[in-house]
Design a protein around this motif. Structure first.
Motif, PDB file in Angstrom:
ATOM      1  N   GLN B 289      -1.121  -2.413   9.977  1.00  0.00           N
ATOM      2  CA  GLN B 289      -1.279  -1.843   8.644  1.00  0.00           C
ATOM      3  C   GLN B 289       0.048  -1.830   7.895  1.00  0.00           C
ATOM      4  O   GLN B 289       1.092  -1.552   8.488  1.00  0.00           O
ATOM      5  CB  GLN B 289      -1.793  -0.409   8.803  1.00  0.00           C
ATOM      6  CG  GLN B 289      -2.174   0.278   7.523  1.00  0.00           C
ATOM      7  CD  GLN B 289      -2.625   1.718   7.793  1.00  0.00           C
ATOM      8  OE1 GLN B 289      -2.465   2.223   8.904  1.00  0.00           O
ATOM      9  NE2 GLN B 289      -3.175   2.342   6.787  1.00  0.00           N
ATOM     10  N   LYS B 290      -0.020  -2.137   6.583  1.00  0.00           N
ATOM     11  CA  LYS B 290       1.183  -2.053   5.739  1.00  0.00           C
ATOM     12  C   LYS B 290       1.184  -0.707   5.033  1.00  0.00           C
ATOM     13  O   LYS B 290       0.196  -0.345   4.391  1.00  0.00           O
ATOM     14  CB  LYS B 290       1.188  -3.169   4.695  1.00  0.00           C
ATOM     15  CG  LYS B 290       1.092  -4.567   5.279  1.00  0.00           C
ATOM     16  CD  LYS B 290       2.366  -4.951   5.975  1.00  0.00           C
ATOM     17  CE  LYS B 290       2.221  -6.344   6.611  1.00  0.00           C
ATOM     18  NZ  LYS B 290       3.189  -6.574   7.678  1.00  0.00           N
ATOM     19  N   LYS B 293       2.948   0.592  -0.740  1.00  0.00           N
ATOM     20  CA  LYS B 293       1.931   0.489  -1.779  1.00  0.00           C
ATOM     21  C   LYS B 293       1.890  -0.944  -2.304  1.00  0.00           C
ATOM     22  O   LYS B 293       2.921  -1.579  -2.477  1.00  0.00           O
ATOM     23  CB  LYS B 293       2.289   1.450  -2.921  1.00  0.00           C
ATOM     24  CG  LYS B 293       1.074   2.054  -3.592  1.00  0.00           C
ATOM     25  CD  LYS B 293       1.520   3.081  -4.617  1.00  0.00           C
ATOM     26  CE  LYS B 293       0.316   3.580  -5.410  1.00  0.00           C
ATOM     27  NZ  LYS B 293       0.720   4.497  -6.469  1.00  0.00           N
ATOM     28  N   LYS B 295       0.740  -3.544  -0.767  1.00  0.00           N
ATOM     29  CA  LYS B 295       0.793  -4.588   0.258  1.00  0.00           C
ATOM     30  C   LYS B 295      -0.468  -4.536   1.109  1.00  0.00           C
ATOM     31  O   LYS B 295      -0.963  -3.460   1.442  1.00  0.00           O
ATOM     32  CB  LYS B 295       2.023  -4.396   1.143  1.00  0.00           C
ATOM     33  CG  LYS B 295       3.295  -4.937   0.515  1.00  0.00           C
ATOM     34  CD  LYS B 295       4.294  -5.340   1.600  1.00  0.00           C
ATOM     35  CE  LYS B 295       5.436  -6.148   0.981  1.00  0.00           C
ATOM     36  NZ  LYS B 295       6.423  -6.531   1.976  1.00  0.00           N
ATOM     37  N   SER B 296      -0.954  -5.679   1.475  1.00  0.00           N
ATOM     38  CA  SER B 296      -2.148  -5.758   2.301  1.00  0.00           C
ATOM     39  C   SER B 296      -1.785  -6.302   3.680  1.00  0.00           C
ATOM     40  O   SER B 296      -0.858  -7.102   3.793  1.00  0.00           O
ATOM     41  CB  SER B 296      -3.171  -6.698   1.652  1.00  0.00           C
ATOM     42  OG  SER B 296      -3.803  -6.055   0.574  1.00  0.00           O
ATOM     43  N   PRO B 297      -2.557  -5.912   4.697  1.00  0.00           N
ATOM     44  CA  PRO B 297      -3.681  -4.965   4.655  1.00  0.00           C
ATOM     45  C   PRO B 297      -3.215  -3.520   4.717  1.00  0.00           C
ATOM     46  O   PRO B 297      -2.391  -3.180   5.546  1.00  0.00           O
ATOM     47  CB  PRO B 297      -4.462  -5.316   5.919  1.00  0.00           C
ATOM     48  CG  PRO B 297      -3.413  -5.831   6.872  1.00  0.00           C
ATOM     49  CD  PRO B 297      -2.361  -6.497   6.036  1.00  0.00           C
ATOM     50  N   GLY B 298      -3.799  -2.720   3.875  1.00  0.00           N
ATOM     51  CA  GLY B 298      -3.450  -1.313   3.851  1.00  0.00           C
ATOM     52  C   GLY B 298      -4.498  -0.446   4.510  1.00  0.00           C
ATOM     53  O   GLY B 298      -4.272   0.751   4.721  1.00  0.00           O
ATOM     54  N   THR B 299      -5.658  -1.054   4.800  1.00  0.00           N
ATOM     55  CA  THR B 299      -6.736  -0.283   5.432  1.00  0.00           C
ATOM     56  C   THR B 299      -7.419  -1.151   6.482  1.00  0.00           C
ATOM     57  O   THR B 299      -7.246  -2.373   6.522  1.00  0.00           O
ATOM     58  CB  THR B 299      -7.816   0.122   4.413  1.00  0.00           C
ATOM     59  OG1 THR B 299      -8.401  -1.070   3.877  1.00  0.00           O
ATOM     60  CG2 THR B 299      -7.234   0.966   3.282  1.00  0.00           C
ATOM     61  N   LYS B 302      -9.803  -3.628   4.791  1.00  0.00           N
ATOM     62  CA  LYS B 302      -9.106  -4.779   4.207  1.00  0.00           C
ATOM     63  C   LYS B 302      -8.706  -5.782   5.297  1.00  0.00           C
ATOM     64  O   LYS B 302      -8.742  -7.003   5.077  1.00  0.00           O
ATOM     65  CB  LYS B 302      -7.864  -4.287   3.448  1.00  0.00           C
ATOM     66  CG  LYS B 302      -7.151  -5.366   2.664  1.00  0.00           C
ATOM     67  CD  LYS B 302      -7.972  -5.841   1.472  1.00  0.00           C
ATOM     68  CE  LYS B 302      -7.194  -6.845   0.640  1.00  0.00           C
ATOM     69  NZ  LYS B 302      -7.993  -7.280  -0.526  1.00  0.00           N
ATOM     70  N   MET B 303      -8.328  -5.261   6.446  1.00  0.00           N
ATOM     71  CA  MET B 303      -7.971  -6.171   7.548  1.00  0.00           C
ATOM     72  C   MET B 303      -9.128  -7.118   7.854  1.00  0.00           C
ATOM     73  O   MET B 303      -8.943  -8.332   7.990  1.00  0.00           O
ATOM     74  CB  MET B 303      -7.650  -5.359   8.812  1.00  0.00           C
ATOM     75  CG  MET B 303      -6.313  -4.662   8.761  1.00  0.00           C
ATOM     76  SD  MET B 303      -6.031  -3.692  10.256  1.00  0.00           S
ATOM     77  CE  MET B 303      -4.743  -2.632   9.630  1.00  0.00           C
ATOM     78  N   MET B 306      -9.782  -9.641   5.071  1.00  0.00           N
ATOM     79  CA  MET B 306      -8.796 -10.729   5.064  1.00  0.00           C
ATOM     80  C   MET B 306      -9.070 -11.728   6.186  1.00  0.00           C
ATOM     81  O   MET B 306      -8.953 -12.938   5.997  1.00  0.00           O
ATOM     82  CB  MET B 306      -7.376 -10.150   5.201  1.00  0.00           C
ATOM     83  CG  MET B 306      -6.902  -9.427   3.933  1.00  0.00           C
ATOM     84  SD  MET B 306      -5.382  -8.481   4.208  1.00  0.00           S
ATOM     85  CE  MET B 306      -4.173  -9.806   4.286  1.00  0.00           C
TER      86      MET B 306
END
Lengths: 449, 517
Positions: B289-290, B293, B295-299, B302-303, B306
């Motif tokens: 996780q990143k 703010k 930057k992905s993936p943040g959740t 989202k992972m 992606m």
């Protein structure tokens, strides 16, 4: 807290156990438990650390103290005692960890390299799951230290792993009722960083020297004032702690890895005459004779590989054995979370793997640690008059297949592997990590060890 | 006077010189120390006694230096293979070479604790020379992993391969064979997931190549381009019996790169590596996780989004590559090529996932895209035993002693046993460490699992045959069977006991002798 019946099967009559009624929260618990029923554990192999091992021994404890240790056929169990059979098991003193970070430590912050006023006990969460692992590993006394990201990161606290809801429940007090603890210092790379921290090793030593000189002046000024408040220097609780170190009533616990950093500690200790225990001492094997000549004890850590930081590149399993052979008093420490308190025996066994004597390795888990905390007269061996801090093992202490079955502190059982909740913390599993905070909440990575 | 005059190389092992080198029952340093102690008892000064120890050590060092020089001279004459710079002054090459004349047998005292491993004739050869090495390994107990343990067993090695395995009565040792003895012999250990060779001992940017943070998905990063075959930690783990490592890009990015499989011998990547591309390594959960703010993936959601997007791109890439019109095929894209191999089941996707929902996500993704999945770490896998079993996915369980914090806070020492006893294929690993210790040792991790529910044989399988099966290298590694690579580990007792020692290893028939470690 859970008040579980003893796990060991009663062999004789079953008296009601009042062990758990001990006033653990009282400043002087030994006085409060005096009325409890004596407990006699019969038939175990007893490793008393001081004195001969007993193949079949009897341990009698009462009032939170050890009353008798002897061969089973030579000791008469008092008629009023709770008698339990422990044949096939091993009993030895509770383990003593001279360097541990369990409980969500938060010591000195990022504002200064020396913060002797900070007391680590103000930051600890006694309900932290880490403390459950501590007793699961057979540890009964721990020195909780702030991190090593400072030259001096605060005052440490020695804790007895009594049951309790507050940190006060676990304090160890000296004869004057003072809470016992040391001072944590460090040198080498951990405490080298941006200003106001030192940028080099020489600057590190200079800053330490300067502060100890201040402490000397504070001490002398206080003495000259002879109680006259008008002449007293303004009260400084940080310098007060350092004056205790200068007086020898508070031991300096000094993180140090590289051989030259070790020698710097010895130099400063000699210069200011403070009592010091060297911690980690990764390159101690290079200067073992110098350490021995200085008469300074070492609390050693062994981890599974060298490296991870430049100063630990020459870490070796042989370190403890070489120091032992040079005549240095050696203890081990978990540095939990660097190594898990549940695996403390493993470190001593790795010491033996690296050439240490078995006897020395067992002392390094117990009485030597006690002596490094100024508690050698109270804990660390199974001898009459000492605190009834002991553990029951399923087999040889240095075998990977052995388990800690029970942990007792001052005559009270604080861990029982058969208790489901205790078992969860002993082996882990879902929920085991619920109540805990990361131990290194400090301001950067360098303070990890 | 001071030990810091030791050379840098020697200084890594404080007992480097004398411990293993002697035929006597007491290693030389120990003898010296004993004598020193005796002198102290006799009233002689401690310093003097210590001095004597040092002088003796110095003498041994000088002799060793001379021996090294001799060997070097001989090597230049082409008579003896050069000495591998292994764990100290461990071996004295038989100047005549192992194949000349009968091998001297160890004198009985030498076969006590230190001498189990035949020191006197333990010629150390570089890989290039090992093809000619003919070696017999005798064990009081030989764990072949291909059947019950053999008491008084013999493993015969010809040209780097196992030529015979059996009892001493069944297997005759030819007269010109080099003979090694140990209390316990196992297949060379296989570390099913490590980052040694990538995350170096110094832990400074100079030697850290296990994670590239410039983008979250980089399956094109090939492990062979970063593997340091001379990394000290490879030598360290070899010292405990590890002969094969599955290593490469570490957990910590959504798709962090590829992994490889290498032997812990061979001084270049080409000599060491046996599988240049073993898996594509991915991570689900907090580690990937990143926190910044934007930057992905943040959740977690989202992972997975992606990863799905990337696999769909790879599907398209594969489809377009099939176009009969060469002009209409897509430009080469190494990232999609690597993921395409995963989609074609040529490479497994090794997904590091610890919490139950992340493990479940990995299973879901594997089902959706029908790739071969290896679950890695899988801390809370004990909560999903039925699901994992139904999927047929193997698990490389986290190091048993890894720290119980963050997403690993609920780890259990018994996870390996629980999965194994449910019939799920498992292996153990040393994992990735970003601090101290810089690497774990898979032998020790299996030992703790053996103390927590696995039988001895099951625990040994997690670091030998079962690991080989999960990695797809069991045709040549993982057990002591005729035709397989001659990779063996030698111990002076139960390998899992803390106080036992590894006496050395054999890799491709090449002997790596060492002070007991």
């Amino acid at each position: 807290m859970i008040i579980a019946p003893p796990r060991l099967k009663p062999a004789g009559h079953t008296a009601t156990l009042l062990l758990c009624l001990a006033g653990a929260a009282a400043p002087a618990p030994q006085a409060a438990v005096a009325q409890q029923t004596p407990l006699a554990i019969v038939g175990a192999r007893i490793v008393p650390i001081r004195g001969v091992e007993l193949e079949r021994g009897t341990l009698i404890v009462a009032g939170g103290k050890i009353v008798t240790v002897g061969a089973a056929d030579a000791v008469t169990v008092p008629p009023d005692a709770q008698r339990v059979d422990a044949a096939g098991k091993v009993i030895m003193p509770g383990l003593i960890c001279t360097h541990n970070h369990v409980g969500g430590i938060g010591g000195a912050d990022s504002t200064a390299p020396l913060q002797p006023d900070v007391r680590i006990y103000d930051s600890l969460n006694v309900l932290d799951a880490g403390y459950r692992r501590v007793v699961a590993g057979g540890l009964t006394t721990v020195n909780i230290m702030p991190g090593s990201g400072h030259l001096l990161s605060g005052q440490t606290v020695y804790l007895k792993m009594r049951k309790g809801n507050t940190i006060e429940d676990r304090f160890i007090r000296d004869r004057e009722g003072r809470v016992m603890g040391g001072i944590k210092m460090a040198n080498g790379t951990n405490s080298i960083r941006e200003a106001p921290f030192p940028g080099t090793r020489a600057k590190s030593a200079a800053l330490v020297r300067e502060r100890y000189i201040k402490a000397l002046e504070y001490r002398d000024k206080t003495a000259r004032a002879a109680g006259d408040p008008e002449k007293m220097p303004p009260r400084d609780i940080g310098l007060e702690a350092m004056v205790q170190a200068l007086a020898g009533t508070r031991i300096v616990h000094h993180h140090t890895h590289r051989h030259d950093d070790i020698l710097t500690v010895l130099r400063l200790a000699k210069e200011f005459n403070f009592r010091v225990v060297l911690h980690h001492v990764s390159e101690g094997w290079k200067v073992a004779d110098e350490i021995a000549r200085a008469g300074v004890p070492c609390s050693v850590i062994l981890v599974d590989s060298p490296g991870g930081k430049l100063e630990a590149r020459d870490m070796a399993f042989e370190n403890a054995g070489i120091l032992e052979k040079a005549g240095v008093k050696v203890a081990f420490h978990t540095d939990d979370w660097i190594t898990d308190s549940r695996l403390f025996f493993r470190m001593a066994a790795l010491g033996v793997r690296g050439g240490m004597s078995r006897e020395g390795a067992l002392k390094a888990l117990t009485v030597h640690g006690a002596e490094m905390l100024d508690l050698g007269d109270r804990i660390g061996t199974l001898e009459p008059g000492k605190d009834a801090d002991f553990i029951v093992l399923s087999g040889d202490p240095l075998s990977v297949y052995s388990k800690v079955l029970e942990t007792w502190v001052e005559g009270e059982k604080v861990f029982d592997r058969d208790d489901p909740e205790d078992h969860l913390h002993a082996v882990g599993g879902f929920g085991a990590g619920n109540e805990q905070v990361p131990y290194f909440c400090c301001f950067d990575e360098a303070s990890k060890q | 006077m001071r030990r810091d005059k030791y050379s840098a190389k020697q200084s890594r092992n404080p007992l480097f010189a004398p411990r293993a080198n002697r035929a006597g029952s007491v290693p030389r340093v120990q003898r010296a120390v004993k004598q020193s102690r005796d002198r102290k008892r006799a009233g002689k000064g401690g310093n003097e006694a210590t001095m004597e120890w040092r002088n003796r050590a110095a003498t041994v060092r000088e002799r060793a230096k001379a021996a090294t020089k001799r060997r070097t001279d001989e090597a230049t004459k082409g008579r003896v293979a050069h000495r591998f710079s292994g764990g100290g002054l461990e071996s004295r090459a038989n100047a005549a070479g192992p194949s000349h004349g009968p091998t001297p047998r160890p004198s009985p005292p030498a076969r006590s604790r230190v001498g189990c491993f035949l020191i006197a004739t333990a010629a150390v050869l570089i890989a290039g020379h090992s093809a000619g090495a003919q070696v017999a390994v005798r064990g009081k107990t030989v764990h072949t992993m291909a059947g019950p343990a053999i008491e008084n067993g013999v493993v015969l090695i010809r040209d780097g391969k196992i030529a015979a395995v059996g009892t001493a009565a069944q297997v005759q040792i030819p007269a010109d064979f080099q003979v090694l003895d140990a209390a316990v012999v196992t297949p060379g250990l296989i570390d099913a997931h490590s980052t040694v060779g990538f995350s170096g001992i110094l832990n400074i940017p100079h030697d850290q190549d296990q994670l590239e943070h410039s983008a979250p998905i980089q399956p094109e990063l090939r492990a062979v381009d970063a593997f340091n075959a001379r990394e000290k930690l490879l030598e360290w783990v070899r010292g405990f019996g590890v002969t094969t490592v599955h290593t490469g890009h570490a957990p910590g990015e959504l798709v962090s790169g590829q992994t490889l499989i290498a032997k812990t011998a061979g001084e270049t990547v080409d000599r060491a590596v046996i599988v240049p591309s073993a898996t594509v390594a991915a991570t689900l959960g907090p580690a990937a996780q990143k926190s910044e703010k934007g930057k992905s993936p943040g959740t977690r959601g989202k992972m997975m989004a992606m990863l799905r997007a990337e696999f769909i791109k790879a599907q398209e890439y594969l489809r377009k590559q099939e176009n009969p019109d060469v002009e209409k095929r897509p430009e080469r894209n190494l990232s999609l090529e690597a993921l395409g191999k995963v989609l074609k089941r040529e490479l497994p996707l090794m997904v590091t996932a610890n919490q139950a929902q992340d493990i479940d996500s990995a299973l879901r993704l594997a089902k959706e895209f029908e790739f071969k999945l290896i679950l890695d770490s899988a801390t809370e896998s004990y909560l999903l035993i039925d699901e994992i079993k139904a999927s047929g996915v193997p698990v490389i369980v986290h190091p048993t002693m890894t720290r119980a914090y963050g997403e690993l806070r609920n780890l259990s020492f018994e996870t390996a046993a629980k999965l194994r006893h449910a019939g799920i294929p498992i292996a153990l690993q040393s994992g990735y460490e970003d601090y101290v210790p810089k690497t774990r040792v898979v032998l020790f991790e299996a030992a703790i699992a053996a103390g927590n529910g696995l039988t001895f044989d099951e625990a040994l399988a997690t670091i030998t045959l079962d690991a080989a099966r999960i990695l797809g290298i069991d045709a040549r590694l993982g057990s002591l069977e005729v035709g397989k690579d001659a990779d063996l580990a030698l111990y002076d007792g139960d390998p899992f006991e803390y106080t036992s020692h590894c006496l050395g290893v054999v890799i491709n028939g090449q002997v790596f002798n060492q002070p007991p470690r």
